[in-house]
Design a protein around this motif. Structure first.
Motif, PDB file in Angstrom:
ATOM      1  N   ALA A   1      -5.484   0.958   4.333  1.00 50.24           N
ATOM      2  CA  ALA A   1      -6.532   0.706   3.330  1.00 50.24           C
ATOM      3  C   ALA A   1      -7.905   0.948   3.962  1.00 50.24           C
ATOM      4  O   ALA A   1      -8.647   0.000   4.242  1.00 50.24           O
ATOM      5  CB  ALA A   1      -6.427  -0.719   2.794  1.00 50.24           C
TER       6      ALA A   1
ATOM      7  N   ARG B   1      -0.160   0.715  -6.127  1.00 50.04           N
ATOM      8  CA  ARG B   1      -1.180   0.522  -5.081  1.00 50.04           C
ATOM      9  C   ARG B   1      -2.526   0.128  -5.684  1.00 50.04           C
ATOM     10  O   ARG B   1      -3.041   0.790  -6.575  1.00 50.04           O
ATOM     11  CB  ARG B   1      -1.328   1.819  -4.287  1.00 50.04           C
ATOM     12  N   THR B   2      -3.079  -0.949  -5.188  1.00 51.17           N
ATOM     13  CA  THR B   2      -4.429  -1.374  -5.540  1.00 51.17           C
ATOM     14  C   THR B   2      -5.137  -1.735  -4.239  1.00 51.17           C
ATOM     15  O   THR B   2      -4.748  -2.687  -3.560  1.00 51.17           O
ATOM     16  CB  THR B   2      -4.424  -2.590  -6.477  1.00 51.17           C
ATOM     17  N   GLU B   3      -6.151  -0.959  -3.881  1.00 51.80           N
ATOM     18  CA  GLU B   3      -6.839  -1.212  -2.622  1.00 51.80           C
ATOM     19  C   GLU B   3      -7.962  -2.218  -2.845  1.00 51.80           C
ATOM     20  O   GLU B   3      -8.868  -1.995  -3.641  1.00 51.80           O
ATOM     21  CB  GLU B   3      -7.400   0.093  -2.061  1.00 51.80           C
TER      22      GLU B   3
ATOM     23  N   ASN C   1     -10.694   1.892   2.908  1.00 54.88           N
ATOM     24  CA  ASN C   1     -11.888   1.490   2.158  1.00 54.88           C
ATOM     25  C   ASN C   1     -12.014  -0.026   2.029  1.00 54.88           C
ATOM     26  O   ASN C   1     -12.955  -0.517   1.408  1.00 54.88           O
ATOM     27  CB  ASN C   1     -11.873   2.126   0.765  1.00 54.88           C
ATOM     28  N   SER C   2     -11.065  -0.744   2.601  1.00 60.29           N
ATOM     29  CA  SER C   2     -11.098  -2.208   2.564  1.00 60.29           C
ATOM     30  C   SER C   2     -11.763  -2.744   3.826  1.00 60.29           C
ATOM     31  O   SER C   2     -11.632  -2.160   4.899  1.00 60.29           O
ATOM     32  CB  SER C   2      -9.684  -2.777   2.458  1.00 60.29           C
TER      33      SER C   2
ATOM     34  N   PHE D   1       0.811  -1.216   0.000  1.00 56.72           N
ATOM     35  CA  PHE D   1       0.000   0.000   0.000  1.00 56.72           C
ATOM     36  C   PHE D   1       0.849   1.273   0.000  1.00 56.72           C
ATOM     37  O   PHE D   1       0.319   2.366  -0.094  1.00 56.72           O
ATOM     38  CB  PHE D   1      -0.919   0.027   1.218  1.00 56.72           C
TER      39      PHE D   1
END
Length: 221
Positions: free
Chosen positions: A80, A52-54, A82-83, A46
């Motif tokens: 993260a 970066r891929t959330e 939003n994860s 992250f």
């Protein structure tokens, strides 16, 4: 085409990683975007804005070499935001369950769960709900029983909050609750936040278990 649920797996057992990888590979609405054997590597992923891929869902083991899943949990939530994190572990220890939920995990599943149960849990959390393994649910219920021995929830909750709670108990996601009650998702979020505050619980799984203990799902409304 419906957007796929993006999943990150943090698991040190390569054989179990293969099991999850195989299960998700055959689901059209799910995609395993990356997997790591160490929490440190997951956190590092992250840090680079270029790569970066959330994910939507992080499946997190607790018994990891180096930083444990419990230690990594608050850092992953910060990295993260939003994860949603689902604990996927062998540990059914009460302390691990309660700490994970308190730290912000949206679900707690045991590795003894079937692949279908894990996929159902992923779908539930991706839709805004929570998932809790039936084998550890008693820990939550015992804790709530000690914290809320004489609570009259029907008097504590407003009519709309009680309606929202009952629909949560049926497994409806927030958008579905909004459609059912003909209110906005924002209003549903407000009702759910009030329920959490009044019950002193961290998530919908705990709120639903509290309602079951209080007998709200077995009364005429």
């Amino acid at each position: 085409m419906k957007r796929k649920i993006k999943i990150m797996l943090v698991e040190d057992n390569p054989e179990y990683r293969d099991v999850i990888d195989f299960a998700i590979e055959h689901e059209e609405e799910m995609e395993l975007i990356n997997q790591f054997g160490l929490a440190e590597r997951a956190l590092q992923s992250f840090q680079s804005m270029e790569t970066r891929t959330e994910p939507d869902i992080i499946l997190l083991d607790l018994n990891l070499p180096g930083i444990s899943g419990l230690e990594a949990l608050p850092h992953l939530i910060k990295a993260a935001p939003n994860s949603s994190i689902i604990i996927l572990t062998q540990s059914d220890q009460e302390a691990d369950v309660l700490r994970a939920i308190a730290e912000g995990a949206r679900g707690y599943l045991l590795k003894s769960a079937t692949v279908q149960q894990i996929k159902d849990g992923i779908r539930t959390v991706a839709q805004g709900g929570s998932t809790l393994d039936s084998k550890v649910a008693r820990f939550m219920m015992d804790t709530l029983k000690n914290k809320l021995p004489n609570l009259n929830a029907e008097n504590l909750l407003s009519d709309r909050e009680l309606e929202t709670l009952l629909l949560m108990g049926e497994g409806l996601a927030r958008k579905e609750i909004a459609q059912k009650l003909k209110i906005s998702v924002y209003t549903v979020d407000t009702h759910i936040r009030h329920i959490y505050d009044k019950f002193n619980v961290p998530n919908s799984a705990a709120a639903v278990h509290c309602a079951h203990r209080l007998g709200l799902f077995h009364r005429d409304n």
